[in-house]
Design an enzyme around this catalytic site. Structure first.
Site, PDB file in Angstrom:
ATOM      1  N   SER A  61      28.039  49.400 -39.884  1.00 44.39           N
ATOM      2  CA  SER A  61      27.500  49.758 -38.560  1.00 44.39           C
ATOM      3  C   SER A  61      26.927  48.589 -37.769  1.00 44.39           C
ATOM      4  O   SER A  61      26.662  48.737 -36.575  1.00 44.39           O
ATOM      5  CB  SER A  61      26.433  50.828 -38.710  1.00 44.39           C
ATOM      6  N   TYR A 189      38.096  51.162 -35.288  1.00 42.78           N
ATOM      7  CA  TYR A 189      36.727  51.391 -35.762  1.00 42.78           C
ATOM      8  C   TYR A 189      36.618  51.096 -37.271  1.00 42.78           C
ATOM      9  O   TYR A 189      35.698  50.397 -37.720  1.00 42.78           O
ATOM     10  CB  TYR A 189      36.284  52.827 -35.441  1.00 42.78           C
ATOM     11  N   TYR A 241      18.779  54.258 -37.126  1.00 44.74           N
ATOM     12  CA  TYR A 241      19.011  55.710 -37.102  1.00 44.74           C
ATOM     13  C   TYR A 241      17.705  56.497 -37.115  1.00 44.74           C
ATOM     14  O   TYR A 241      16.779  56.143 -36.411  1.00 44.74           O
ATOM     15  CB  TYR A 241      19.948  56.141 -38.248  1.00 44.74           C
TER      16      TYR A 241
HETATM   17  O1  DON Z   1      31.697  55.044 -40.393  1.00 43.65           O
HETATM   18  C1  DON Z   1      30.927  54.968 -41.344  1.00 43.65           C
HETATM   19  O2  DON Z   1      30.350  55.940 -41.827  1.00 43.65           O
HETATM   20  C2  DON Z   1      30.691  53.581 -41.915  1.00 43.65           C
HETATM   21  N1  DON Z   1      31.866  52.795 -41.794  1.00 43.65           N
HETATM   22  C3  DON Z   1      29.570  52.907 -41.186  1.00 43.65           C
HETATM   23  C4  DON Z   1      28.277  53.680 -41.199  1.00 43.65           C
HETATM   24  C5  DON Z   1      27.083  52.829 -41.311  1.00 43.65           C
HETATM   25  O3  DON Z   1      27.145  51.665 -41.622  1.00 43.65           O
HETATM   26  C6  DON Z   1      25.773  53.485 -41.096  1.00 43.65           C
HETATM   27  N2  DON Z   1      24.682  52.558 -41.338  1.00 43.65           N
HETATM   28  N3  DON Z   1      23.719  52.556 -41.967  1.00 43.65           N
END
Ligand code: DON
Length: 305
Positions: A61, A189, A241
C-alpha cells in the site's frame, strides 16, 4: 542521531513477537517476522540505516501514495476528487462496506484499496503497459534506483488470490468510477503493490515528499508543491488506515504502511524514513515499526503538531 535510533530499534525488536504475517497473500508469509530495519534520508543529503535495513520487501500500500501523486499530476485535483473522496473511513483497508452507503458511490479516500484501484485507473497511458512503465519510471527517478522492479512471485501470489480487490474493481466499474477493462486496471494495481524495495528506497521517496516534490539530491521537480501537500495530508489522515488517529497522536508524522511490513514516514522539510518490520498488528500496520516511529518522534521532537 544514528546511535540513538539504532538503540531504539533494538529496544523495539521484541515487539515483532506480538504481530503476525498476512496470510491472505501467501507469498508474504515467506519472511522472517523478527526483522526490523530503518533508514533515514535527510534533506541535507545525510543518510544512514540501522538493523535489517537492507532487507527487501514489497511496497504494497505504500505504492498508493506514488500513484496518487502521478494521477494528480496527470489529471489535476478536480478530476481525481470527482472519483475519490477525501475522508478517512475508520474501516479496514480492503473494506467494501462504505461503497454502497454513499450516493453517488465513490471510494472514501485514495489510501484504501477501492480508492487506490480507482486512482491507478486514472493514470495516463494508452495501454496498461504504458501506465505501468510510467509508474515504474517515476519511482526509479524518485528513488535514484534504476534497478527497481517487481517481485514476480509476490505479484503472481497477489493476482491469484486478489478476489476481494477484484470485487472492488468490478463494483467501481459498474458505478462508473473505473472505465475500461477492470482486469487491466487491477493488473497495474497488483504490479504496483509488488514493487520490491528496501528501506533506503522508501526513505528516499519520503524525503522527496518531505521536500515537496523535488528530488533533494538533484533539485529535479517531479510533483507540484500542492500535490505533495495533498499526499502528506492523506498519509496523516488515512495512511495507517483505522490506526491513523492513534498514530497521529503518538508519532504526529504523515506515514503510509503496507502489508509487506513497510512504513514510509515523512517529516516535512526535514527528512524521510523507511521502516521494515513484517510482523503486523490487527490493522495491517507493522507492529514494531509503529512503536519505533513513535519512539523516534518523541526522542527527536519530530511531531508536526
Ligand atoms: O491489495 C492489497 O490488499 C495489498 N496488495 C495491499 C494492502 C496493504 O498493503 C494494506 N496496508 N497495510
Amino acid at each position: 542521531m544514528k546511535n540513538k535510533i539504532c538503540e531504539l530499534l533494538e529496544k523495539n525488536r521484541q515487539n515483532t513477537k506480538n504481530g503476525s504475517l498476512p496470510t491472505y497473500i501467501p507469498e508474504l508469509i515467506k519472511t522472517d517476522p523478527e526483522i526490523l530495519g530503518i533508514y533515514i534520508s535527510k534533506l541535507n543529503g545525510e543518510e544512514f540505516g540501522c538493523g535489517n535495513y537492507k532487507h527487501k520487501f514489497t511496497m504494497q500500500s505504500i505504492s498508493k501514495v506514488i500513484t496518487l501523486m502521478l494521477a494528480l499530476e496527470d489529471n489535476g485535483e478536480k478530476f481525481v476528487f470527482s472519483k475519490v473522496g477525501m475522508e478517512p473511513t475508520g474501516d479496514s483497508f480492503n473494506s467494501m462496506m462504505k461503497l454502497e452507503i454513499v450516493t453517488p458511490s465513490k471510494p472514501f479516500n485514495p489510501m484504501i484499496n477501492a480508492g487506490a484501484i480507482a486512482v491507478t485507473s486514472m493514470i495516463k497511458g494508452i495501454s496498461s503497459k504504458e501506465k505501468w512503465d510510467r509508474i515504474l519510471d517515476f519511482l526509479r527517478k524518485i528513488t535514484c534506483n534504476p534497478n527497481l522492479d517487481i517481485n514476480k512471485s509476490v505479484y503472481i501470489s497477489e493476482k491469484s488470490t486478489g478476489d476481494k480487490n477484484r470485487a472492488l474493481a468490478y463494483f467501481l466499474k459498474d458505478v462508473g468510477i473505473i472505465v475500461g477493462d477492470a482486469e487491466d486496471q487491477l493488473n497495474v494495481y497488483f504490479m504496483q503493490c509488488s514493487i520490491e524495495v528496501d528501506c533506503c528506497d522508501i526513505a528516499r521517496i519520503a524525503s522527496f515528499i518531505a521536500n515537496n516534490g523535488i528530488i533533494p539530491s538533484s533539485g529535479e521537480k517531479l510533483v507540484s508543491k500542492k500535490n505533495a501537500i495533498i499526499a502528506k495530508t492523506f498519509m496523516l489522515t488515512c495512511g495507517m488506515y483505522d490506526g491513523s488517529g492513534e498514530f497521529a497522536i503518538n508519532a504526529g508524522i504523515p506515514a503510509k504502511s503496507g502489508v509487506g511490513g513497510g512504513i514510509m514516514a515523512v517529516v516535512p522539510n526535514n527528512l524521510g524514513i523507511g521502516v521494515i518490520g513484517p510482523a503486523l498488528d490487527i490493522k495491517g500496520n507493522s507492529i514494531a515499526g509503529v512503536k519505533l516511529l513513535s519512539d523516534i518522534s518523541k526522542e527527536f521532537d519530530l511531531s508536526i503538531f
